[in-house]
Design a protein around this motif. Sequence first.
Motif, PDB file in Angstrom:
ATOM      1  N   VAL A  54      -1.659  18.090 -11.904  1.00 27.65           N
ATOM      2  CA  VAL A  54      -2.717  18.996 -11.441  1.00 27.65           C
ATOM      3  C   VAL A  54      -3.329  19.725 -12.629  1.00 27.65           C
ATOM      4  CG1 VAL A  54      -1.651  19.321  -9.163  1.00 27.65           C
ATOM      5  CG2 VAL A  54      -1.051  20.875 -11.033  1.00 27.65           C
ATOM      6  N   ARG A  59      -4.809  22.647  -9.022  1.00 24.03           N
ATOM      7  CA  ARG A  59      -5.650  21.788  -8.180  1.00 24.03           C
ATOM      8  C   ARG A  59      -5.498  20.326  -8.577  1.00 24.03           C
ATOM      9  NH1 ARG A  59     -11.086  25.424  -8.052  1.00 24.03           N
ATOM     10  NH2 ARG A  59     -10.195  27.104  -6.807  1.00 24.03           N
ATOM     11  N   GLU A  62     -10.313  15.929  -8.743  1.00 23.91           N
ATOM     12  CA  GLU A  62     -11.463  15.945  -7.833  1.00 23.91           C
ATOM     13  C   GLU A  62     -11.649  14.566  -7.217  1.00 23.91           C
ATOM     14  OE1 GLU A  62     -15.160  17.670  -9.094  1.00 23.91           O
ATOM     15  OE2 GLU A  62     -14.091  19.001 -10.470  1.00 23.91           O
ATOM     16  N   ALA A  65      -8.513  15.138  -3.461  1.00 25.32           N
ATOM     17  CA  ALA A  65      -7.776  16.337  -3.052  1.00 25.32           C
ATOM     18  C   ALA A  65      -7.105  16.170  -1.697  1.00 25.32           C
ATOM     19  CB  ALA A  65      -8.702  17.549  -3.047  1.00 25.32           C
ATOM     20  N   ASP A  85      -9.304  27.254   0.140  1.00 25.36           N
ATOM     21  CA  ASP A  85      -8.788  26.835  -1.157  1.00 25.36           C
ATOM     22  C   ASP A  85      -7.271  26.671  -1.077  1.00 25.36           C
ATOM     23  OD1 ASP A  85      -8.662  26.245  -3.886  1.00 25.36           O
ATOM     24  OD2 ASP A  85      -8.444  28.359  -4.424  1.00 25.36           O
ATOM     25  N   ARG A  87      -4.044  25.107  -3.213  1.00 19.67           N
ATOM     26  CA  ARG A  87      -3.602  24.581  -4.499  1.00 19.67           C
ATOM     27  C   ARG A  87      -2.093  24.698  -4.594  1.00 19.67           C
ATOM     28  NH1 ARG A  87      -6.645  28.761  -8.380  1.00 19.67           N
ATOM     29  NH2 ARG A  87      -8.158  28.693  -6.727  1.00 19.67           N
TER      30      ARG A  87
END
Length: 103
Positions: A54, A59, A62, A65, A85, A87
């Motif tokens: 990550v 995160r 892209e 996800a 959000d 994470r």
Amino acid sequence: MNDVAERVLSTVSSIPSGHVMTYGDVAEAAGTGARAVGQVLRNSGHHVPWWRVVDARGRPVEGAAQEALEQFLEESTPLLHRGDDVRVDLARASWPTHDVGRT
């Protein structure tokens, strides 16, 4: 496959279920740069647990996800939820670089 790719893939393969490393941590363990880690995973990381790598904010990559989130939930990876959000909780899920990829 070149030596850098082999070291990156070996490092990523050794991250245990429920844990993650950042691109920078994998780079340090593999003796390369964070961008090289991303390139290796993009080009030949489909057979390793790529979702366990990550960014520095926790995160996943892209574009993947949702797939990574499904893996995190399956592996009981600690997550942080802030509205939409989601994470990885790096404080709880980070895998120490000194235990991975070093001989």
